[in-house]
Write a protein that holds these residues in place. Structure first.
Motif, short mmCIF file in Angstrom:
data_model
loop_
_atom_site.label_atom_id
_atom_site.label_comp_id
_atom_site.label_asym_id
_atom_site.label_seq_id
_atom_site.Cartn_x
_atom_site.Cartn_y
_atom_site.Cartn_z
N LYS A 156 0.84 -1.18 0.00
CA LYS A 156 0.00 0.00 0.00
C LYS A 156 0.88 1.24 0.00
N GLU A 157 0.60 2.14 -0.93
CA GLU A 157 1.40 3.36 -1.02
C GLU A 157 1.01 4.33 0.09
N ARG A 158 1.99 4.95 0.66
CA ARG A 158 1.75 5.82 1.81
C ARG A 158 1.06 7.10 1.38
N LYS A 159 0.37 7.70 2.36
CA LYS A 159 -0.25 9.00 2.12
C LYS A 159 0.82 10.07 2.07
N LYS A 160 0.64 11.05 1.19
CA LYS A 160 1.60 12.13 1.04
C LYS A 160 1.13 13.35 1.81
N PRO A 161 2.04 14.07 2.45
CA PRO A 161 1.66 15.32 3.14
C PRO A 161 1.22 16.38 2.13
N GLY A 162 0.18 17.12 2.51
CA GLY A 162 -0.31 18.16 1.62
C GLY A 162 -1.33 17.70 0.61
N GLN A 163 -1.72 16.43 0.65
CA GLN A 163 -2.76 15.93 -0.23
C GLN A 163 -3.62 14.92 0.52
N ALA A 164 -4.77 14.58 -0.07
CA ALA A 164 -5.78 13.80 0.64
C ALA A 164 -5.37 12.34 0.82
N GLY A 165 -4.59 11.80 -0.09
CA GLY A 165 -4.22 10.39 0.00
C GLY A 165 -2.89 10.14 -0.68
N ALA A 166 -2.70 8.88 -1.11
CA ALA A 166 -1.45 8.54 -1.78
C ALA A 166 -1.32 9.30 -3.09
N ARG A 167 -2.43 9.41 -3.84
CA ARG A 167 -2.44 10.15 -5.09
C ARG A 167 -3.55 11.19 -5.15
N ARG A 168 -4.54 11.05 -4.33
CA ARG A 168 -5.67 11.97 -4.34
C ARG A 168 -5.25 13.33 -3.81
N LYS A 169 -5.68 14.38 -4.51
CA LYS A 169 -5.37 15.76 -4.12
C LYS A 169 -6.62 16.45 -3.57
N PHE A 170 -6.36 17.48 -2.79
CA PHE A 170 -7.45 18.32 -2.32
C PHE A 170 -7.99 19.17 -3.46
#
Length: 400
Positions: A381-395
């Motif tokens: 499972k790819e980790r969640k990135k700071p500054g965005q909603a999920g691993a690839r999902r953006k706000f």
């Protein structure tokens, strides 16, 4: 006359600029008295240019932006660092009462942990003592002379090794094509000649390619190189450059030789069985495959129909048995921990396939390998990135 006036104005302005600059440095104000007067500068204007006035290091005057990069990682610098590292290693070995000749990097790390316990300092605050080759970036050789002039004509491209390699590779493509054209004109071109076989291998990865070049390249540059080396390897007479092509190709080990079935064991009742393990994400599974035609399958002492309510998970579980035509010919006792239902089903599938190796023939093992039954799934499972909603999902972004 007009020319002398211009020179006098330039000299006066140069002195004014120098005074204003040195006035900002408290330690350098004493240098103003060392500068010649205006009339002296005017007399020497045609002999010594004003820009040649230099300041010694003893005055404390330093350059605002000293040159860095080129002088930082020269061979002389790294050689000096290696000598200091070896000397420090001997001192540390003497402090710890060990043999300096057999003092390894593990001993150095252990000594630092001993001398700086975690109760006194954080782990990140401990000093690091490693060989300079592991700290400073590796380079092929010094790429500039003592005056800072580069040796290679592609130095200012920033990727001299990459562009040189691309140029050489394209030259080899043209050379092989010209050779094929000469054979066509003489009527000696053979249709039976085949390109180099690259089956069972892969090209160097981007990281391996960067390590080979000792340069950092972009994904697009890496793609361009793969296209060019692929064009060279696809030519009928590419065997002329076989050594060059294979230097960027890695041969993969045959996995069938690694996936050897364990010898069958027998329980107290004389029933043959084999066991194997499998993993998928965070799930770990262990399977005991018994040679009993009952077809009973239990997972953690629960029937598999109740343990896996989803049809897709049950299909994953039964696929290895179906692939070799052994449905209903074995009894399975499975134990699985961690992960979700999908990960557990994948771990059980791999464990069952490995356990079946003790019952199938060599040709069936190769078929299972080609079908991917004996290859573990490395995806996580790819980790969640700071500054965005999920691993690839953006706000959602709103301009206003």
């Amino acid at each position: 006359m007009l020319q002398s006036v211009r020179h006098s104005d330039m000299a006066a302005s140069s002195r004014a600029v120098m005074k204003s600059f040195l006035r900002r440095c408290g330690q350098c104000w004493s240098l103003i008295s060392a500068l010649p007067a205006e009339n002296t500068v005017l007399r020497l204007n045609y002999v010594i240019p004003v820009r040649m006035v230099s300041v010694s290091k003893s005055t404390g005057f330093r350059q605002r932006n000293p040159p860095s990069g080129q002088q930082k990682f020269t061979l002389e610098f790294v050689k000096k660092q290696i000598e200091e590292f070896n000397l420090s290693k001997r001192h540390l070995a003497n402090i710890m009462g060990e043999d300096p000749e057999n003092f390894t990097q593990e001993d150095i790390d252990r000594s630092i942990v001993y001398l700086f316990p975690s109760a006194l300092f954080e782990k990140k605050a401990r000093p690091i003592m490693k060989h300079p080759d592991l700290i400073f970036p590796r380079q092929r050789a010094v790429q500039w002379d003592p005056d800072g002039r580069p040796f290679h004509y592609l130095f200012y491209t920033g990727k001299q090794s990459y562009y040189s390699l691309m140029h050489d590779t394209f030259a080899k493509v043209l050379e092989v094509e010209r050779y094929q054209d000469r054979l066509l004109l003489k009527g000696l071109f053979s249709q039976e000649v085949k390109p180099i076989s690259l089956a069972g291998g892969r090209w160097l990865s981007k990281d391996e390619f960067e390590e080979f070049l000792v340069e950092t390249i972009s994904d697009q540059d890496y793609t361009y190189f793969l296209q060019l080396i692929g064009r060279l390897s696809s030519l009928p007479y590419s065997s002329l450059e076989k050594e060059f092509i294979l230097s960027f190709h890695k041969q993969l080990d045959v996995q069938a030789s690694k996936q050897l079935g364990q010898p069958l064991e027998f329980d107290q009742d004389g029933v043959a069985f084999s066991s194997a393990q499998g993993r998928r994400k965070t799930a770990e599974a262990t399977v005991v495959l018994r040679d009993i035609s009952s077809g009973k399958i239990t997972i953690n002492s629960v029937d598999y129909l109740k343990y896996f309510p989803s049809l897709q998970d049950r299909l994953q579980l039964m696929f290895p048995l179906q692939f070799v035509g052994r449905l209903g010919r074995h009894a399975l006792e499975c134990t699985v921990t961690g992960g979700g239902h999908s990960a557990q089903a994948g771990a059980l599938r791999l464990a069952i396939a490995r356990a079946l190796l003790s019952y199938v023939s060599e040709s069936e093992k190769e078929s299972m390998r080609q079908a991917g039954l004996l290859t573990s799934d490395p995806r996580l499972k790819e980790r969640k990135k700071p500054g965005q909603a999920g691993a690839r999902r953006k706000f959602t972004w709103k301009k206003r």
